[in-house]
Design a protein around this motif. Structure first.
Motif, PDB file in Angstrom:
ATOM      1  N   GLU A 119       1.393  12.434  10.044  1.00  0.00           N
ATOM      2  CA  GLU A 119       1.823  11.030  10.100  1.00  0.00           C
ATOM      3  C   GLU A 119       1.185  10.189   9.001  1.00  0.00           C
ATOM      4  OE1 GLU A 119       1.154  12.937  12.565  1.00  0.00           O
ATOM      5  OE2 GLU A 119       2.782  12.774  14.015  1.00  0.00           O
ATOM      6  N   ASN A 120      -0.008  10.577   8.558  1.00  0.00           N
ATOM      7  CA  ASN A 120      -0.673   9.801   7.508  1.00  0.00           C
ATOM      8  C   ASN A 120       0.053   9.906   6.171  1.00  0.00           C
ATOM      9  OD1 ASN A 120      -2.623   9.030   9.288  1.00  0.00           O
ATOM     10  ND2 ASN A 120      -4.187  10.437   8.551  1.00  0.00           N
ATOM     11  N   HIS A 161      11.900  10.159  12.657  1.00  0.00           N
ATOM     12  CA  HIS A 161      10.615  10.850  12.619  1.00  0.00           C
ATOM     13  C   HIS A 161      10.820  12.291  12.144  1.00  0.00           C
ATOM     14  CE1 HIS A 161       6.797  12.040  15.147  1.00  0.00           C
ATOM     15  NE2 HIS A 161       6.679  12.329  13.879  1.00  0.00           N
ATOM     16  N   PHE A 196       0.824  -1.218   0.000  1.00  0.00           N
ATOM     17  CA  PHE A 196       0.000   0.000   0.000  1.00  0.00           C
ATOM     18  C   PHE A 196       0.858   1.268   0.000  1.00  0.00           C
ATOM     19  CE2 PHE A 196      -2.300   3.324   2.437  1.00  0.00           C
ATOM     20  CZ  PHE A 196      -3.323   3.547   1.545  1.00  0.00           C
ATOM     21  N   ARG A 204      11.627  12.504   8.396  1.00  0.00           N
ATOM     22  CA  ARG A 204      10.429  12.296   7.571  1.00  0.00           C
ATOM     23  C   ARG A 204       9.518  13.525   7.622  1.00  0.00           C
ATOM     24  NH1 ARG A 204       8.663   7.081   5.922  1.00  0.00           N
ATOM     25  NH2 ARG A 204      10.251   5.503   6.276  1.00  0.00           N
ATOM     26  N   ARG A 257       1.434  -3.284  -6.065  1.00  0.00           N
ATOM     27  CA  ARG A 257       0.483  -2.234  -6.424  1.00  0.00           C
ATOM     28  C   ARG A 257       0.744  -1.776  -7.850  1.00  0.00           C
ATOM     29  NH1 ARG A 257       3.668   1.293  -2.555  1.00  0.00           N
ATOM     30  NH2 ARG A 257       4.868   2.713  -3.864  1.00  0.00           N
ATOM     31  N   ASN A 265      -1.038   2.671  -7.862  1.00  0.00           N
ATOM     32  CA  ASN A 265      -1.406   2.860  -6.448  1.00  0.00           C
ATOM     33  C   ASN A 265      -2.661   2.088  -6.021  1.00  0.00           C
ATOM     34  OD1 ASN A 265       0.804   4.412  -5.722  1.00  0.00           O
ATOM     35  ND2 ASN A 265      -0.141   6.256  -6.563  1.00  0.00           N
ATOM     36  N   MET A 275       3.575  10.638   6.088  1.00  0.00           N
ATOM     37  CA  MET A 275       5.013  10.434   6.280  1.00  0.00           C
ATOM     38  C   MET A 275       5.347   8.990   5.914  1.00  0.00           C
ATOM     39  SD  MET A 275       5.228  12.756   9.695  1.00  0.00           S
ATOM     40  CE  MET A 275       6.676  12.067  10.415  1.00  0.00           C
ATOM     41  N   VAL A 276       4.929   8.618   4.716  1.00  0.00           N
ATOM     42  CA  VAL A 276       5.132   7.264   4.213  1.00  0.00           C
ATOM     43  C   VAL A 276       6.058   7.341   3.008  1.00  0.00           C
ATOM     44  CG1 VAL A 276       2.918   6.399   5.040  1.00  0.00           C
ATOM     45  CG2 VAL A 276       3.043   7.456   2.788  1.00  0.00           C
ATOM     46  N   ASP A 277       6.463   6.180   2.528  1.00  0.00           N
ATOM     47  CA  ASP A 277       7.460   6.164   1.458  1.00  0.00           C
ATOM     48  C   ASP A 277       6.848   6.266   0.064  1.00  0.00           C
ATOM     49  OD1 ASP A 277       9.823   5.896   3.037  1.00  0.00           O
ATOM     50  OD2 ASP A 277       9.147   3.876   3.523  1.00  0.00           O
ATOM     51  N   GLY A 278       5.593   5.904  -0.090  1.00  0.00           N
ATOM     52  CA  GLY A 278       5.013   5.931  -1.431  1.00  0.00           C
ATOM     53  C   GLY A 278       3.563   5.526  -1.404  1.00  0.00           C
ATOM     54  N   GLY A 279       3.036   5.240  -2.598  1.00  0.00           N
ATOM     55  CA  GLY A 279       1.677   4.714  -2.697  1.00  0.00           C
ATOM     56  C   GLY A 279       0.601   5.783  -2.736  1.00  0.00           C
ATOM     57  N   ARG A 280      -0.621   5.334  -2.509  1.00  0.00           N
ATOM     58  CA  ARG A 280      -1.803   6.170  -2.654  1.00  0.00           C
ATOM     59  C   ARG A 280      -1.779   7.449  -1.797  1.00  0.00           C
ATOM     60  NH1 ARG A 280      -5.222   6.346  -6.374  1.00  0.00           N
ATOM     61  NH2 ARG A 280      -5.933   4.205  -6.255  1.00  0.00           N
ATOM     62  N   PRO A 281      -1.346   7.374  -0.510  1.00  0.00           N
ATOM     63  CA  PRO A 281      -1.433   8.598   0.305  1.00  0.00           C
ATOM     64  C   PRO A 281      -0.682   9.778  -0.328  1.00  0.00           C
ATOM     65  CG  PRO A 281      -0.962   6.698   1.699  1.00  0.00           C
ATOM     66  CD  PRO A 281      -0.856   6.227   0.283  1.00  0.00           C
TER      67      PRO A 281
END
Lengths: 317, 290
Positions: free
Chosen positions: B41-42, B82, A161, B85, A247, A250, B44-50
């Motif tokens: 925080e939602n 933290h 994800f 990021r 994915r 996405n 602070m991810v590496d990739g994808g949909r967010p």
């Protein structure tokens, strides 16, 4: 499983003037929160070192007209457990379906007692659940293997994800590398060999369940996650499958792999050259098959999906 | 005091929290909204949909980051990963200011994922202020700290919550994200006068205001963010605006989230309280939605 340390009394400072005092204070309050709730979903009565929870709570929590010290502390303990259990509840619907709602809550509670969150993000909370299931079979017996595989598969979906995507390998990279080329799989792609068709089981569950969205920033969960009241699904029969969680644009997908394709991908993932990976993947393959054509098709598909990226050079991040 | 150093001299109007159930509506309908607040925080991810969604939102709207896990009041040092990021996300969003809570939530590297109240002592205030300064210097963005709702008080405290908040922000030289719903919730749980709280904080440091709904239980009130704003909170908000002037205001609605329009309309009720204090007509303040 890790052995729990013998309980040492954590002493509360009467005054909080230093960071050490603050840490001592926070350790005691955290201790109260991290202890599993009692059967009645309250704080346990005993602190574990001969004192009662009530006496410890009264040392630092002021009561008010309506609530005792323990009751005020309990609001936070419940909130903690509802929050972390809800997180695992949402992230592992397949494991939940395999063992049933009540046993899942026992499993999750035991897991969190052993592995409380060590990350600022709840995203990582369940990363060690697959290993925990294998190490503590009583919680999922007689479905230990299925539950552990499902947990691995569900964690792979978390990774798919929002895992990182590295620059995709270009045609030039492939041409330059030739047979000696070493590639890496995108970090968000997980390939698995499973003894149960966990992908089909997951899709069956998704069909059964309506999608539910978790609140994002509410700081006050008000209840323990509860079962959805739906019939427990039929568990899958043993059948070896190879599957990739990944994915595309996405969106989350699962892709079945032929055994030879799985062997090829794991060899490449593990750092073998293209030549060595082919040799390993086709070691026991039927020689009557047109493997050259098949391998070409696999690579066309994987390349189109963007699964390959450059392998980081040694000594570099 | 609409624009001040703590909100990076901006004049934002009325915003709402960017939440998953509204993604599709926002991206398809492109409603006019002054600004969105995101939970850092939602994203602070590496990739994808967010991150894909965030980038599309950033093409159309102003975004302000709000954190839930910096834990300025924890004895532990700030987590370096933290912070890195967070800084990466700040560069991505261009947030004019950052906010997080005046609370603690982790100890010895173990996280509760809660916003826990602090013992209000001078020593704790010094430590907390130093951490805020450290984070601000690393991230290079103004910081506003938010007062949390709480359900307990401690024997070890030496001052009121508003005295503690004031001492921390003065020592840290940072701003305040004033959550008037949290003040109301805590005032009911602890029996203090919420107006005394509002009257005795440094108003010139308020960079943003939060409003939200809460839930009344038999013996306490819980800050649930799952209801419209209740009348006593609107009255407090009115008082806060009189003291602080037109201030960027955000409605938090995080659970049992209704339609986008319902949330936005609830937020826009703040307009009537901004009234004469409005720097710009609400809803038109630099809206960039196409």
């Amino acid at each position: 499983m890790r052995r729990s340390q013998p309980a040492k009394p954590k002493l509360l400072p009467r005054r909080i003037n230093s960071v050490a005092d603050l840490r001592a204070f926070q350790r005691v309050m955290a201790e109260a929160l991290f202890r599993p709730l009692s059967a009645g979903e309250g704080l346990q009565g005993e602190w574990g070192d001969g004192r009662t929870t009530r006496s410890v709570a009264e040392e630092f929590v002021k009561p008010n007209k309506l609530l005792t010290s323990v009751e005020r502390l309990e609001i936070y303990a419940k909130s903690y457990w509802y929050r972390v259990l809800d997180c695992l509840y949402e992230d592992y619907p397949g494991v939940r379906a395999i063992v049933g709602e009540r046993r899942f809550m026992k499993l999750a509670t035991a897991f969190l007692g052993e592995y409380p969150s060590e990350s600022w993000t709840l995203r990582n909370l369940g990363s060690r659940l697959p290993g925990f299931i294998e190490g503590a079979p009583a919680f999922t017996a007689p479905h230990v293997e299925l539950a552990a595989e499902m947990a691995r598969f569900e964690w792979a979906q978390v990774v798919a994800f929002d895992g990182p995507a590295l620059p995709v390998l270009t045609e030039d990279d492939v041409l330059d590398g030739g047979a000696r080329l070493r590639v890496a799989l995108q970090p968000y792609v997980t390939v698995m060999e499973c003894e149960y068709p966990v992908d089909e089981f997951t899709l069956a569950l998704k069909k059964r369940d309506t999608a539910a969205l978790r609140g994002e920033a509410s700081n006050a969960p008000t209840a323990m996650p509860k079962g959805n009241g739906k019939a427990r699904p039929r568990l899958p029969r043993r059948e070896r499958v190879h599957v990739a969680a990944h994915r595309q644009e996405n969106n989350l997908y699962f892709k079945r792999l032929e055994p030879e394709a799985y062997a090829m991908l794991t060899a490449l993932r593990d750092g073998r050259t293209l030549e060595a990976a082919c040799a390993r993947a086709l070691r026991d393959a039927d020689p009557a098959m047109d493997w050259a054509g098949r391998v070409r098709e696999w690579f066309q598909t994987w390349q189109a999906l963007g699964w390959f990226c450059r392998r980081a050079k040694r000594g570099r991040a | 005091m609409p624009a001040n150093p703590y909100n990076n001299h901006t004049e934002y109007g009325i915003g709402i929290g960017l939440r998953v159930p509204h993604f599709r509506h926002i991206l398809d309908k492109k409603p006019v909204v002054d600004w969105f607040e995101i939970i850092s925080e939602n994203f602070m991810v590496d990739g994808g949909r967010p991150l894909e969604v965030l980038d599309r939102i950033l093409e159309q709207y102003k975004v302000v980051q709000h954190g839930v896990s910096m834990y300025f009041g924890s004895a532990d040092k700030a987590d370096r990963e933290h912070l890195k990021r967070l800084k990466r996300l700040v560069k991505r969003t261009g947030t004019p200011w950052l906010s997080d809570h005046l609370c603690w939530g982790s100890v010895d590297g173990r996280y509760t994922h809660d916003l826990l109240p602090m013992p209000y002592t001078h020593g704790v205030a010094r430590h907390t202020a130093a951490k805020i300064r450290g984070v601000r210097d690393f991230v290079e963005t103004p910081i506003c700290v938010e007062n949390v709702s709480s359900y307990t008080e401690f024997h070890q405290s030496e001052m009121t919550e508003w005295e503690f908040l004031s001492e921390v922000v003065e020592m840290a030289d940072c701003g305040i994200l004033l959550d008037v719903n949290n003040i109301y919730v805590s005032s009911k749980n602890h029996g203090f006068d919420p107006y005394e709280y509002l009257d005795n904080i440094p108003h010139e440091r308020v960079g943003q205001i939060h409003i939200a709904g809460h839930t009344k239980f038999k013996k306490y009130i819980l800050d649930t963010h799952d209801h419209p704003v209740l009348d006593p909170v609107w009255k407090l908000y009115d008082h806060a605006i009189k003291l602080c002037g037109h201030t960027a205001t955000l409605l938090e609605w995080d659970d049992r989230i209704p339609s986008f329009d319902e949330v936005h309309n609830e937020a826009l009720k703040a307009t009537q309280y901004l009234g004469e204090h409005a720097a710009k007509p609400a809803g038109q303040a630099e809206a960039v939605a196409a």
